[in-house]
Design a protein around this motif. Structure first.
Motif, mmCIF file in Angstrom:
data_model
loop_
_atom_site.group_PDB
_atom_site.id
_atom_site.type_symbol
_atom_site.label_atom_id
_atom_site.label_comp_id
_atom_site.label_asym_id
_atom_site.label_seq_id
_atom_site.Cartn_x
_atom_site.Cartn_y
_atom_site.Cartn_z
ATOM 1 N N UNK A 1 -8.828 -8.429 -6.286
ATOM 2 C CA UNK A 1 -8.632 -9.660 -5.282
ATOM 3 C C UNK A 1 -7.150 -9.440 -4.648
ATOM 4 N N UNK A 2 -6.118 -9.270 -5.367
ATOM 5 C CA UNK A 2 -4.917 -9.240 -4.851
ATOM 6 C C UNK A 2 -4.433 -8.210 -4.042
ATOM 7 N N UNK B 1 3.310 -6.445 -8.455
ATOM 8 C CA UNK B 1 2.648 -7.494 -8.942
ATOM 9 C C UNK B 1 3.297 -8.755 -9.044
ATOM 10 N N UNK B 2 4.506 -9.077 -8.531
ATOM 11 C CA UNK B 2 5.229 -10.189 -8.567
ATOM 12 C C UNK B 2 5.225 -10.590 -7.104
ATOM 13 N N UNK C 1 -3.031 3.281 -7.568
ATOM 14 C CA UNK C 1 -2.929 2.950 -6.277
ATOM 15 C C UNK C 1 -3.392 1.910 -5.722
ATOM 16 N N UNK C 2 -2.638 1.323 -5.007
ATOM 17 C CA UNK C 2 -3.291 -0.049 -4.261
ATOM 18 C C UNK C 2 -2.281 -0.108 -3.017
ATOM 19 N N UNK C 3 -2.580 -1.220 -1.941
ATOM 20 C CA UNK C 3 -1.795 -1.761 -1.013
ATOM 21 C C UNK C 3 -1.934 -3.161 -1.301
ATOM 22 N N UNK C 4 -0.809 -4.161 -1.050
ATOM 23 C CA UNK C 4 -0.762 -5.232 -1.240
ATOM 24 C C UNK C 4 0.129 -5.892 0.113
#
Length: 207
Positions: free
Chosen positions: A136-137, A206-207, A163-166
């Motif tokens: 979700x984040x 993640x912060x 790996x991810x994009x936020x």
């Protein structure tokens, strides 16, 4: 050109025979080196019950069926690279009955770091909630590329890349290490680990 011949009583599935050929190949590569892999042949011979005997006793169809059933039960408890991959697939599928085949209900999962998602997740419910939170984040962009699992008894270690994009400009791309501890064919505990700069990058994302 090395040739390995394996004789099996009939009744083995194609998947099982494929696994036999893969494991035999890996065993020989470990002795001869990676350069030998393209030249290794594995031949699986199937024999009918009644055509084989040990200690003067002919193996009957009934004996063969019983042996295959016992083997199937043992495979369900076996700790290996494929079962580890199947365990992750079960989590991704979300079916609790399937998950229960690979993960204990009270499994503990340790997430290192100094960020809102860090901490020990207790039970399948919390583990699934943690995985949903990551998705979700990151708008569903979170993914892990896993390498080949290393199996040492009831412990499996898997190196991967997460790996991810936020949001704008926030990209995650870090190496991670998962350690899975198995009990009676299911994962009882697991942990994630990040080394050096990867730990700081993971916290920052993640912060």
């Amino acid at each position: 050109m090395p040739i390995i011949r394996v004789s099996l009583l009939e009744g083995w599935t194609m998947e099982q025979k494929a696994q036999v050929t893969q494991e035999m190949t890996e065993a020989l590569v470990s002795v001869l080196g990676e350069v030998s892999r393209p030249y290794i042949y594995v031949v699986v011979d199937e024999m009918q019950a009644g055509a084989v005997a040990f200690a003067g006793n002919v193996i009957t169809d009934e004996m063969n069926r019983e042996a295959l059933a016992t083997s199937a039960r043992e495979r369900q408890k076996a700790v290996n690279a494929q079962r580890a991959e199947d365990a992750y697939a079960a989590l991704e599928g979300g079916d609790r009955e399937v998950i229960a085949q690979y993960w204990t209900e009270d499994v503990s999962w340790s997430v290192p770091g100094n960020h809102p998602l860090a901490g020990v997740k207790k039970g399948v419910g919390e583990l699934l909630a943690y995985r949903r939170a990551r998705a979700e984040l990151t708008g569903g962009t979170f993914r892990t590329e896993r390498g080949r699992a290393l199996v040492d008894g009831t412990t499996v270690v898997i190196r991967g890349r997460e790996m991810a994009v936020r949001g704008p400009g926030r990209v995650l791309e870090v190496d991670t290490l998962h350690t899975l501890v198995w009990s009676e064919g299911r994962i009882a505990s697991g942990s994630e680990a990040f080394a050096g700069a990867a730990a700081a990058a993971n916290d920052s994302f993640w912060n």
